[in-house]
Design an enzyme around this catalytic site. Structure first.
Site, PDB file in Angstrom:
ATOM      1  N   HIS A  79       0.832  -1.062  -0.149  1.00 40.21           N
ATOM      2  CA  HIS A  79      -0.461   0.275  -0.193  1.00 40.21           C
ATOM      3  C   HIS A  79       0.617   1.562  -0.091  1.00 40.21           C
ATOM      4  CE1 HIS A  79      -3.561  -2.330   2.330  1.00 40.21           C
ATOM      5  NE2 HIS A  79      -3.354  -2.933   0.836  1.00 40.21           N
ATOM      6  N   HIS A 237      -9.254  -2.554  -4.726  1.00 43.37           N
ATOM      7  CA  HIS A 237      -7.530  -3.241  -3.888  1.00 43.37           C
ATOM      8  C   HIS A 237      -7.079  -4.616  -4.464  1.00 43.37           C
ATOM      9  CE1 HIS A 237      -5.449  -3.651   0.024  1.00 43.37           C
ATOM     10  NE2 HIS A 237      -5.621  -4.169  -0.198  1.00 43.37           N
ATOM     11  N   ASP A 241      -3.024  -3.137  -5.429  1.00 40.03           N
ATOM     12  CA  ASP A 241      -1.713  -4.160  -4.468  1.00 40.03           C
ATOM     13  C   ASP A 241      -1.278  -4.179  -5.987  1.00 40.03           C
ATOM     14  OD1 ASP A 241      -2.485  -4.649  -2.221  1.00 40.03           O
ATOM     15  OD2 ASP A 241      -3.491  -6.762  -3.090  1.00 40.03           O
ATOM     16  N   HIS A 264       0.125 -11.201  -5.242  1.00 45.25           N
ATOM     17  CA  HIS A 264       1.640 -10.874  -4.698  1.00 45.25           C
ATOM     18  C   HIS A 264       2.247 -11.237  -5.363  1.00 45.25           C
ATOM     19  CE1 HIS A 264      -0.587  -7.705  -2.461  1.00 45.25           C
ATOM     20  NE2 HIS A 264      -0.788  -8.415  -1.461  1.00 45.25           N
TER      21      HIS A 264
END
Length: 312
Positions: A79, A237, A241, A264
């Protein structure tokens, strides 16, 4: 076209979302060509310098980690990195006294507002860009990601969850500071009640709460009393990321990043694949429109789930 840093020091305090421990973090203006560098001060007072670049990234599913996960490292940096990248901050020292950044309210909005308040300063050195020259893709367990040439910095993110509150969602846009602040910065991390006990037993999500996460029941209900901030907050979101994970290129990326059901680890693998192929990119000092856009074919895959800044 020049490198930038922040106008003054900014201090934050909060808790880590996974460890649940208190953490203090400071953003400090840095000289040209510094990049983003974490200065981790451990319990013995020793300082560990960790550059926020792809080569220092540990492949993890739940968060983005730089450094050695068994030693000096900083976790859940995505973030903060997204805010710095979107706002055009090239050089900054991140001083931190714990192994995890503060989760704030689960998004990047607090970082964005603090950076805006501190201001951004142009520096006397040209900014470097990584321009994507040809497609590079990776696949993993039904997930897919790719970089393609594009005249700008673009993200095309698609998610597909069985949970009825999410389902299939897509977000596609070129990245600008204004668009990030408006469309992405307030999108919170999310999770499922069914996973909570498993995560707690594994030592994760100890700092998670309805104040910093969107929590979903198995029947699709959003448990948070205030509901969602965006109708498609989940894919926004995931895009946030992806922006933070791309920042680990160490330079600005001129290209389109596309992912299907990514996270991720997939983001990190795609960036590593791009950087490993020297024919796939070039480093330039001036963004150019000479690269023709590539017609995008559809991605095909099988569907499968107390803080505050102080500006000094």
């Amino acid at each position: 076209m020049f490198q930038q840093t922040i106008g003054s020091r900014i201090d934050f305090a909060g808790v880590g979302v996974h460890g649940g421990l208190p953490v203090k973090l400071a953003l400090i203006p840095a000289e040209v060509n510094t990049g983003v560098v974490f200065h981790l001060v451990d319990k013995r007072g020793m300082l560990h310098e960790i550059k926020a670049v792809s080569a220092n990234t540990a492949l993890m599913d739940l968060s983005t980690v730089v450094g050695d996960p068994r030693g000096a490292h900083v976790a859940t940096i995505e973030h903060l990195m997204a805010a710095l990248y979107a706002m055009g901050v090239d050089n900054v020292v991140v001083r931190i006294d714990a192994h995890e950044t503060p989760i704030m309210d689960g998004c990047a909005e607090t970082y964005i507002k603090a950076i805006e308040a501190a201001g951004i300063v142009s520096q006397p050195a040209k900014r470097r860009y990584l321009r994507v020259l040809k497609p590079v893709s990776v696949e993993m367990n039904g997930m897919r990601a790719e970089y393609r040439p594009h005249n700008g910095t673009r993200f095309e993110i698609e998610i597909d969850f069985a949970n009825p509150a999410i389902g299939r969602q897509v977000y596609e846009a070129d990245l600008t500071a204004e668009r990030f602040a408006r469309d992405l910065s307030r999108a919170r991390t999310f999770g499922f009640m069914a996973d909570v006990e498993r995560l707690w037993a594994a030592g994760y999500a100890l700092g998670s709460s309805l104040e910093n996460s969107v929590v979903l029941a198995e029947d699709g209900r959003v448990i948070n009393p205030d509901g969602l901030r965006y109708a498609d907050e989940f894919v926004r979101h995931k895009t946030l990321d992806a922006v933070g994970d791309q920042a680990l290129a160490g330079v600005r990326v001129l290209g389109c990043y596309r992912s299907y059901r990514g996270g991720h680890k997939l983001n990190a693998l795609a960036l590593q694949a791009l950087l490993a192929d020297r024919r796939a990119y070039e480093i330039v000092e001036m963004p150019s429109r000479r690269v023709d856009p590539v017609r995008h074919a559809p991605l095909v895959a099988v569907a499968a789930p107390a803080y505050g800044p102080q500006v000094l």
